[in-house]
Design a protein around this motif. Structure first.
Motif, PDB file in Angstrom:
ATOM      1  N   ASP A  22       0.838  -1.195   0.000  1.00  0.00           N
ATOM      2  CA  ASP A  22       0.000   0.000   0.000  1.00  0.00           C
ATOM      3  C   ASP A  22       0.877   1.251   0.000  1.00  0.00           C
ATOM      4  O   ASP A  22       1.639   1.485   0.941  1.00  0.00           O
ATOM      5  CB  ASP A  22      -0.910   0.020   1.230  1.00  0.00           C
ATOM      6  N   SER A  77      -2.155  -1.986  -4.467  1.00  0.00           N
ATOM      7  CA  SER A  77      -2.060  -0.864  -3.530  1.00  0.00           C
ATOM      8  C   SER A  77      -3.439  -0.277  -3.341  1.00  0.00           C
ATOM      9  O   SER A  77      -4.080   0.130  -4.306  1.00  0.00           O
ATOM     10  CB  SER A  77      -1.111   0.232  -4.009  1.00  0.00           C
ATOM     11  N   CYS A  78      -3.897  -0.235  -2.111  1.00  0.00           N
ATOM     12  CA  CYS A  78      -5.115   0.506  -1.806  1.00  0.00           C
ATOM     13  C   CYS A  78      -4.830   2.004  -1.914  1.00  0.00           C
ATOM     14  O   CYS A  78      -3.681   2.434  -1.987  1.00  0.00           O
ATOM     15  CB  CYS A  78      -5.588   0.179  -0.389  1.00  0.00           C
TER      16      CYS A  78
END
Length: 355
Positions: free
Chosen positions: A205, A247-248
């Motif tokens: 992230d 990746s958030c």
């Protein structure tokens, strides 16, 4: 096409025959699945999901060597393979834990280097190839799941604030920790590639809800070269292996760098943080996408018809180049209605693929 061939065609932006469903359920929704369906099958089987994870390299684990780092660890806590402790969450969110970083606050490089990191280089990879072949024999794609590849694993161990300060001050501690984690990720990636995995699921992230987690300068100095090294090592074994990256949050500024590092598939394109239409307009011919259906918005709070409409809308956005597997952007939490899950599955199954 079998499920594997169909999935890989989607990810390679090639013609495909049907749109598969894919999602992850929290423990309470797993119980709901069993209650609703009466099935004893894993939900991945019941909903005919197109891939399975191959096993990682197996290494010995002794949590006792990490206990000195946690003199006040709460009862019921667990310690993972990297020595990171996870204290239990609330009754309302038992699948969530509070993370304890063992190297937080330590300023001595010598003490940092004495930390007992796991070592995959001497581990047992003997079951990987047979497992991948068994997955392929079922007509499914095989994934090497290596999320939390570099940055997240490193800050889990060190603490985010400390590692950020190490990086910004160019402290040797940052170089040591990031290199040590990267070395293990290289070993794992190469092993998955040798075993015949179809794609690696990497990721860290690097975005927050509305902003990047760090500057692109900091990312390019510390993380991009190391990610590129992991990908390059896998492709030296199998040039055709696909690379997915998770990746958030708002990761838009990093996308050109992920492409340069060798990423093929971006997950999840969180709609609360990134506009899929804009992302696809700029990167649709360079990246494929997995996700895009909001788990903070559409899945918990939309109607079944709104869930279906969102799947159709995003597939229409991706019609020019292809390369979209629409899916919930994260774990489906307890507040997601079962009817919305079924609506998502139905939307995928009914999507009219152009022949």
């Amino acid at each position: 096409m079998n499920k594997r061939e169909n999935l890989l065609a989607i990810f390679r932006r090639e013609p495909f025959e049907w749109l598969p469903a894919e999602f992850n359920l929290c423990p309470s929704l797993e119980e709901e699945y069993k209650r609703r369906t009466g099935s004893h099958l894993p939900y991945q089987e019941y909903f005919e999901m197109p891939w399975r994870n191959a096993p990682d390299i197996q290494i010995p684990f002794d949590k006792n060597r990490y206990l000195p780092y946690y003199p006040d660890l709460k009862p019921g806590s667990t310690i993972d393979l990297w020595g990171v402790a996870h204290e239990l969450g609330s009754e309302a969110a038992k699948h969530m834990t509070y993370l304890r970083s063992p190297l937080r606050g330590i300023d001595s490089l010598q003490e940092i280097m004495a930390y007992p990191l796991p070592d995959f280089r001497g581990g047992d990879a003997s079951s990987q190839k047979a497992s991948v072949e068994a997955i392929h024999a079922r007509g499914l794609a095989a994934c090497g799941n290596m999320q939390t590849t570099i940055w997240e694993t490193a800050w889990y161990i060190r603490g985010m604030e400390d590692l950020m300060m190490d990086m910004m001050s160019e402290d040797p501690i940052a170089e040591y920790i990031l290199d040590a984690v990267t070395e293990q990720s290289v070993c794992r990636a190469v092993s998955y590639a040798r075993a015949g995995a179809d794609f690696l699921f990497l990721g860290d992230d690097i975005g927050m809800q509305r902003t990047p987690m760090m500057s692109t300068e900091l990312y390019c100095q510390w993380l991009k070269p190391r990610l590129a090294r992991v990908i390059r090592a896998a492709r030296e074994v199998n040039p055709n292996i696909l690379i997915a990256y998770h990746s958030c949050g708002h990761a838009t500024p990093f996308l050109p760098h992920l492409i340069e590092a060798g990423v093929d598939i971006l997950n999840p394109v969180q709609p609360e943080s990134m506009d899929f239409r804009e992302i696809y307009r700029e990167f649709g011919g360079k990246l494929s996408f997995h996700g895009t259906i909001g788990t903070q918005s559409t899945m918990p709070f939309g109607t079944p018809e709104e869930v279906k409409a969102k799947v159709r809308e995003h597939m229409e956005i991706a019609s020019s180049f292809g390369g979209l597997l629409p899916a919930p952007t994260h774990l489906l939490e307890p507040e997601v209605p079962w009817e919305n899950i079924l609506a998502y599955v139905q939307a995928c199954r009914e999507y009219p693929v152009k022949k």
